[in-house]
Design a protein around this motif. Structure first.
Motif, short mmCIF file in Angstrom:
data_model
loop_
_atom_site.label_atom_id
_atom_site.label_comp_id
_atom_site.label_asym_id
_atom_site.label_seq_id
_atom_site.Cartn_x
_atom_site.Cartn_y
_atom_site.Cartn_z
N TYR A 129 0.85 -1.18 0.00
CA TYR A 129 0.00 0.00 0.00
C TYR A 129 0.89 1.24 0.00
N ASP A 130 0.70 2.13 -0.98
CA ASP A 130 1.56 3.30 -1.13
C ASP A 130 0.86 4.60 -0.78
N ASP A 140 4.49 -0.53 4.02
CA ASP A 140 3.50 0.41 3.50
C ASP A 140 3.95 1.85 3.75
N LEU A 182 -4.83 -3.25 6.40
CA LEU A 182 -3.97 -2.24 7.04
C LEU A 182 -4.09 -2.31 8.56
#
Length: 859
Positions: free
Chosen positions: A333-334, A454, A531
């Motif tokens: 996840y960016d 991330d 997340l």
């Protein structure tokens, strides 16, 4: 008397000539017999080398998973051995041997390494030659970047074929043509090492092959050393009956020691390294796939679920009831989108063929075949992922798609660099996943798995996760707590009711968790749960795929609304287990929520805050206008490409580089080595050699000035031919050139200094004045001579035809003429020596007879 003496002289000269010819023929026959005997004597050593080469060749086969690798490498060894024997029999020098090797490589490479590209599996085609030329450089990389078994690809077999050819040629050439036979073990060792390093974890006969190569090599080296020691330490005094018995005892004892050592080494290796991981280069090579060129498939999720919800995407057969069809696994996840980590490095993707691995199945595991037919789906990500054993395309574009297929074992994701389109079909072989219950997972700890770090994750994610899992027990308890909270307390909205925006960038995730109600679809719930788990130290990833809302059996057709996202968490002994945090579609908000103003434009994400990254590319605005496939090159373009790469290969591997180096070193040596007088006169030798390479005939027995006149005559003749090309007399001039040269060779060296001279003649006269003058030469004479030499060579090149100018650097005429002149000088010296001895012993010698003749009889 005078006539009788002359006749006797002629008769003796003829007899001497005949005798010399007989001796020369006898010497040649003896030399041939000696060479043949030497070749026969070296055949046992060549046989040992052949056995070692075959054993080393077998290390190259397992990575190809079939007979293709063995055929290529053993065929290369056979071709290399044949070239080595031919070069030994014909006594070829290095340039000729290299040309023979290159010709054999191209001639036999098609049927042995690339039979799929040949006509009737024998006759090479243009594609065969192109792949052989290019593959000599690229096949080494290709073999490392494909997923074993490599036999399903066309091209990687060039590497073992070329390795076997070169190893056999070098090893057998050393044995057959040199006195240092032990050096032949070096190319064989390199050959075996290449088979190991370029191989895979599948090597069933590694210990046996290693033992055979070691035992045979050590034994042969010991025998060679003993034989050489005996030959060099022969004595006049020998004890009768002792030598043979001692030799036998040494051989038997040495053989027993080698056999015992080999057996102990094999036994110890089998016990100590039974489950050891082999060191192969492919485990450390990053594949050549840049994932940045392919959009994350999750960017199309909202479009598939809304705009294309009723569009038929796939037709699947063989999927069990309740089964899921994976599309891609997303682990990074960016702050903007969930995607596959790795970027330009490829994230473990390897170029694969129809079969992905030759490793055995885990205990108790089974496989199933799932047939997939592409309908309305279009993209690079291949539906049907998971733990795959193979994928075979069976539609019209099967060859093109198979060549573009990549697969990641870690992610269980397949990708093709050629986009899938309507009409494509394939069959995947999947390892059947076990369905785990909570009771089975309760006592299993969370698996340890390394994931990309991330970035830009909102702080609220960790805060909410910590609050929700405060009272949960164990890893499974935390996972279930987050899943149930999102699933039961959240509300579903696909955005068609204006209650949910698409995407899961950082601002969207922050809004999702801080609003009074959690509203969204898989696009938000799956990413948020992943997340939150990561914030608690639990590895997790998001999977995009397809499954129907209602479980059905038999063939199933997936539409856009069957596209889903879910979360996977690893458990030790169970692997990755799926979890579904998204609420059901009928779980909609129960209170009024202010709706945003209608937007007549195409649906887009809300603009980001000024401090945030640029907005995520909306799914509807993705550039899908690329052509599905590029136009194939015409046959003329393919031919030009083959010729181009063939030229590049010939230029790179050509032995003429050595010829150019030899000529350059010869010129450098002439200009820099020796006294000033020698270096000055060497400028003329360089002129003569350049003229010889340009096809200009120069007599090596004439003086410099006569050579200069010969050069002037031929230069003038060629100029006249060029200007009077249509004149019929040109042929007459060409026919009498040899006569003119002969006349110039015997003509007097007398000339007038006041006569005008050409640059060639001026250089010859100036060199004569320096060499034969009273004053010694110095460096200024050297510089002046070599500068004039440049001007003369320039004039010679202008007069020569264009093809002579082009090929003159590659000509060997000057080298051969110098060597022939040296042989003539040596032969003349020997003849003079014999004549002198004969004069002392034979009173009837013609020269003595002439001196003894009466003075009145002489003319």
């Amino acid at each position: 008397m005078e006539g009788t003496a002359m006749n006797q002289t002629t008769s003796w000269a003829e007899e001497a000539r005949i005798e010399r010819e007989k001796k020369a023929r006898a010497a040649k026959a003896a030399a041939r017999k000696a060479r043949f005997g030497e070749l026969i004597a070296r055949l046992p050593d060549a046989a040992v080398m052949a056995a070692l080469l075959i054993a080393a060749a077998l290390t190259h086969g397992p990575v190809f998973g079939g007979v293709g690798g063995y055929v290529a490498v053993l065929g290369g060894v056979l071709v290399g051995a044949a070239v080595a024997f031919a070069g030994s029999v014909l006594r070829l020098r290095l340039p000729g041997s290299l040309l023979l090797v290159y010709g054999a490589y191209l001639g036999f490479g098609g049927p042995l390494a690339l039979p799929q590209t040949t006509t009737a599996f024998v006759v090479p085609t243009l594609r065969t030659l192109q792949m052989l030329v290019v593959g000599a450089i690229t096949s080494w990389k290709d073999l490392l970047t494909v997923q074993p078994p490599a036999g399903v690809f066309v091209g990687p077999t060039i590497m073992p074929y070329l390795s076997g050819l070169l190893a056999a040629f070098v090893a057998l050439t050393i044995v057959l043509r040199t006195s240092r036979a032990l050096w032949s073990l070096l190319p064989i060792s390199v050959f075996a090492l290449l088979g190991i390093l370029w191989g895979s974890q599948s090597a069933p006969a590694a210990l046996v092959l290693g033992g055979v190569i070691g035992v045979v090599a050590i034994s042969w080296a010991a025998v060679r050393a003993s034989r050489k020691r005996q030959q060099g330490s022969g004595s006049v005094v020998e004890f009768e009956g002792k030598g043979a018995n001692a030799t036998t005892r040494r051989l038997v004892g040495g053989g027993a020691m080698v056999a015992a050592s080999a057996a102990a080494a094999v036994a110890a290796t089998t016990v100590l390294l039974a489950d050891a991981h082999r060191t192969v280069i492919r485990d450390y090579v990053e594949p050549p796939l840049d994932l940045r060129e392919y959009h994350s498939p999750v960017t199309q999720f909202r479009t598939l679920n809304t705009t294309d919800k009723d569009k038929e995407l796939l037709r699947v057969t063989g999927l069990p009831q309740g089964g899921r069809l994976r599309l891609a696994t997303l682990d990074f996840y960016d702050g903007t989108v969930m995607q596959i980590g790795g970027g330009a490095s490829g994230a473990g993707f390897r170029h694969v063929g129809s079969y992905f691995t030759d490793n055995p199945l885990p205990a108790g595991a089974t496989t199933r075949e799932v047939n997939v037919e592409i309908l309305g789906y279009s993209g690079n990500w291949v539906p049907g992922g998971g733990e795959l054993r193979g994928l075979e395309f069976n539609s019209g574009r099967s060859g093109e798609l198979a060549d573009a297929l990549f697969y990641s074992d870690i992610l269980g994701t397949a990708l093709t660099t050629t986009r899938l389109q309507d009409g494509d079909a394939y069959t995947v072989t999947q390892v059947v996943d076990k369905q785990w219950s909570d009771a089975e997972l309760k006592d299993k700890p969370i698996g340890q798995f390394s994931l990309p770090g991330d970035s830009e994750v909102p702080d609220v994610v960790a805060e909410v996760a910590a609050t929700l899992t405060a009272e949960a027990e164990g890893g499974l308890g935390k996972v279930r707590k987050l899943e149930q909270t999102l699933h039961t307390e959240g509300f579903y909205s696909d955005g068609t009711d204006q209650l949910s925006l698409p995407g899961h960038r950082a601002s969207r995730v922050d809004e999702f968790l801080q609003n009074a109600q959690m509203i969204g679809d898989d696009d938000q719930y799956a990413v948020v749960m992943a997340l939150m788990l990561r914030s608690q130290g639990i590895p997790s990833r998001v999977v995009m795929g397809f499954y129907p809302e209602e479980e059905t059996s038999g063939p199933v057709t997936f539409t856009g609304k069957d596209t889903h996202l879910w979360v996977e968490v690893p458990f030790e002994g169970a692997g990755w287990v799926p979890f579904d945090p998204t609420p059901p579609r009928d779980q909609v908000p129960q209170t009024e929520v202010p709706k945003p103003k209608p937007n007549p434009r195409q649906q887009v994400l809300q603009p980001p805050d000024p401090v945030e990254e640029p907005a995520e590319v909306p799914p509807d605005n993705l550039d899908d206008s690329k052509d599905e496939e590029q136009e194939k090159d015409s046959w003329l373009a393919a031919l030009l490409q083959v010729l181009l790469w063939t030229g590049v290969g010939v230029a790179a591997l050509s032995p003429f580089w050595i010829l150019l180096l030899i000529k350059a070193m010869r010129t450098r040596r002439r200009r820099r080595k020796g006294s000033a007088e020698k270096r000055t006169s060497a400028a003329w030798d360089d002129v003569v050699d350049r003229a010889t390479d340009l096809g200009i005939v120069v007599s090596t027995k004439a003086t410099r000035y006569l050579q200069a006149r010969q050069l002037d005559a031929q230069v003038e003749e060629r100029r006249n031919r060029r200007t009077n090309k249509a004149n019929k007399g040109g042929k007459k001039q060409g026919a009498t050139r040899q006569n003119n040269l002969a006349a110039l060779t015997t003509e007097s060296n007398f000339h007038r200094y006041c006569d005008p001279q050409s640059e060639i003649a001026s250089l010859a006269l100036s060199l004569d004045s320096v060499v034969f003058g009273a004053q010694s030469a110095d460096d200024s004479n050297v510089t002046r001579a070599w500068n004039d030499r440049k001007k003369v060579i320039r004039e010679l090149r202008k007069a020569a035809p264009w093809h002579r100018r082009l090929l003159s650097p590659l000509s060997t005429k000057s080298l051969r003429s110098r060597r022939r002149k040296l042989r003539e000088l040596i032969g003349a010296g020997k003849a003079n020596s014999k004549r002198a001895k004969k004069s002392e012993l034979d009173p009837s010698n013609s020269w003595l007879a002439a001196e003894a003749a009466p003075a009145g009889k002489e003319k």
